[in-house]
Motif scaffolding. Sequence first.
Motif, PDB file in Angstrom:
ATOM      1  N   ASN A 176       0.822  -1.203   0.000  1.00 45.18           N
ATOM      2  CA  ASN A 176       0.000   0.000   0.000  1.00 45.18           C
ATOM      3  C   ASN A 176       0.861   1.261   0.000  1.00 45.18           C
ATOM      4  O   ASN A 176       0.468   2.283  -0.570  1.00 45.18           O
ATOM      5  CB  ASN A 176      -0.939   0.007   1.206  1.00 45.18           C
ATOM      6  CG  ASN A 176      -2.082  -0.982   1.050  1.00 45.18           C
ATOM      7  OD1 ASN A 176      -2.417  -1.398  -0.052  1.00 45.18           O
ATOM      8  ND2 ASN A 176      -2.680  -1.367   2.164  1.00 45.18           N
ATOM      9  N   CYS A 219      -9.283   4.088  -1.484  1.00 45.89           N
ATOM     10  CA  CYS A 219     -10.733   4.203  -1.356  1.00 45.89           C
ATOM     11  C   CYS A 219     -11.146   5.424  -0.536  1.00 45.89           C
ATOM     12  O   CYS A 219     -12.323   5.803  -0.547  1.00 45.89           O
ATOM     13  CB  CYS A 219     -11.343   2.926  -0.768  1.00 45.89           C
ATOM     14  SG  CYS A 219     -10.748   2.486   0.868  1.00 45.89           S
ATOM     15  N   THR A 236     -10.665   3.563  -6.129  1.00 49.74           N
ATOM     16  CA  THR A 236     -11.811   2.658  -6.225  1.00 49.74           C
ATOM     17  C   THR A 236     -13.023   3.438  -6.742  1.00 49.74           C
ATOM     18  O   THR A 236     -13.076   4.666  -6.665  1.00 49.74           O
ATOM     19  CB  THR A 236     -12.150   2.045  -4.855  1.00 49.74           C
ATOM     20  OG1 THR A 236     -12.496   3.096  -3.942  1.00 49.74           O
ATOM     21  CG2 THR A 236     -10.963   1.259  -4.303  1.00 49.74           C
ATOM     22  N   ARG A 260      -6.693   5.382   2.821  1.00 50.23           N
ATOM     23  CA  ARG A 260      -7.092   4.007   3.102  1.00 50.23           C
ATOM     24  C   ARG A 260      -7.178   3.252   1.783  1.00 50.23           C
ATOM     25  O   ARG A 260      -7.657   3.799   0.777  1.00 50.23           O
ATOM     26  CB  ARG A 260      -8.439   3.989   3.835  1.00 50.23           C
ATOM     27  CG  ARG A 260      -8.860   2.630   4.374  1.00 50.23           C
ATOM     28  CD  ARG A 260      -9.906   2.802   5.471  1.00 50.23           C
ATOM     29  NE  ARG A 260     -11.046   3.571   4.993  1.00 50.23           N
ATOM     30  CZ  ARG A 260     -12.102   3.055   4.377  1.00 50.23           C
ATOM     31  NH1 ARG A 260     -12.162   1.746   4.151  1.00 50.23           N
ATOM     32  NH2 ARG A 260     -13.115   3.825   3.999  1.00 50.23           N
ATOM     33  N   ARG A 301      -7.990  -0.408  -0.582  1.00 51.95           N
ATOM     34  CA  ARG A 301      -8.730  -1.652  -0.758  1.00 51.95           C
ATOM     35  C   ARG A 301      -8.350  -2.236  -2.105  1.00 51.95           C
ATOM     36  O   ARG A 301      -8.468  -1.560  -3.131  1.00 51.95           O
ATOM     37  CB  ARG A 301     -10.239  -1.408  -0.687  1.00 51.95           C
ATOM     38  CG  ARG A 301     -11.058  -2.702  -0.670  1.00 51.95           C
ATOM     39  CD  ARG A 301     -12.537  -2.482  -0.891  1.00 51.95           C
ATOM     40  NE  ARG A 301     -13.054  -1.343  -0.168  1.00 51.95           N
ATOM     41  CZ  ARG A 301     -13.707  -0.344  -0.752  1.00 51.95           C
ATOM     42  NH1 ARG A 301     -13.910  -0.354  -2.064  1.00 51.95           N
ATOM     43  NH2 ARG A 301     -14.167   0.664  -0.051  1.00 51.95           N
ATOM     44  N   GLY A 302      -7.868  -3.459  -2.099  1.00 51.43           N
ATOM     45  CA  GLY A 302      -7.490  -4.111  -3.350  1.00 51.43           C
ATOM     46  C   GLY A 302      -6.385  -3.394  -4.103  1.00 51.43           C
ATOM     47  O   GLY A 302      -6.330  -3.464  -5.334  1.00 51.43           O
ATOM     48  N   ASP A 331      -4.545  -1.136   6.720  1.00 51.38           N
ATOM     49  CA  ASP A 331      -4.848  -0.779   5.330  1.00 51.38           C
ATOM     50  C   ASP A 331      -4.687   0.715   5.077  1.00 51.38           C
ATOM     51  O   ASP A 331      -5.200   1.243   4.093  1.00 51.38           O
ATOM     52  CB  ASP A 331      -6.273  -1.218   4.974  1.00 51.38           C
ATOM     53  CG  ASP A 331      -7.333  -0.523   5.833  1.00 51.38           C
ATOM     54  OD1 ASP A 331      -6.968   0.121   6.841  1.00 51.38           O
ATOM     55  OD2 ASP A 331      -8.537  -0.642   5.510  1.00 51.38           O
ATOM     56  N   GLN A 332      -3.959   1.402   5.954  1.00 45.68           N
ATOM     57  CA  GLN A 332      -3.838   2.850   5.872  1.00 45.68           C
ATOM     58  C   GLN A 332      -2.386   3.270   5.647  1.00 45.68           C
ATOM     59  O   GLN A 332      -1.461   2.631   6.147  1.00 45.68           O
ATOM     60  CB  GLN A 332      -4.339   3.495   7.163  1.00 45.68           C
ATOM     61  CG  GLN A 332      -5.758   3.109   7.539  1.00 45.68           C
ATOM     62  CD  GLN A 332      -6.056   3.379   8.990  1.00 45.68           C
ATOM     63  OE1 GLN A 332      -5.780   4.442   9.523  1.00 45.68           O
ATOM     64  NE2 GLN A 332      -6.634   2.390   9.652  1.00 45.68           N
TER      65      GLN A 332
END
Length: 230
Positions: free
Chosen positions: A99, A210, A123, A203, A205-206, A168-169
């Motif tokens: 990330n 997002c 996203t 943040r 995602r995938g 996730d950040q």
Amino acid sequence: MTFVQLIDCRTSRFDEMNRLMDRWVEQTKGKRTATHDIIGKDRSDSSHFIEIVEFASYDEAMRNSNLPETDRIFQEMVALCDETPTFTDLDVVRDEQLNVLAARAFFEAMGTMEPGQIGEHLTDDYVDHDPSHPQPVQGIDGMREVYAGWYAAFDFTFRIDDQMAQDDQVCTRWTWVARHKGEFLGIPATGQDVAMQGVTWQRFRGGKICESRWLYDRAGLMEQLGVLGQ
């Protein structure tokens, strides 16, 4: 070079071991050199645990091992194990937080990519929080419009000063440098070279962003453009 030690042990007294580790953390406050500690439990064997302890270097790990508190706690830990724990010492040769890499790619692309490309990093349900906007900006189209405004008003690049990641950040501290080439908030192009510092929390995602929250010196930018008094 970052150094990691893996401690592989079996115990039916994990709660006692957990309290033991809490005591070591308390007793070594201000002296320990470990930077990160993770304990994982084997899903197929509830008595099997692996502890992962991270240090800035092997030398720092040795300093930590030589603390009297570490030796004392280690002896108590061995007594709680069903068998003698095993140790694996690892020099970290590759360490990539994916990330963080995605956040870096986003900032490196800003100012060079066309507005239509911004969706490659976001996203579909992306949300952008900017103190200059009364409401959060929703979706790729909304962020494309915001970015297009900056893209038309400035030739700019981001320099990444620091990045930190948790779960996730990703938090990025950056310096923005630009030349004012087009209208910005009603201010005609001045040709002025400007700079601004800020922090962005994001943040993921995938592998895509997002949500973002921006903090930056907007007042300082306006002063450089001659809008606010010196």
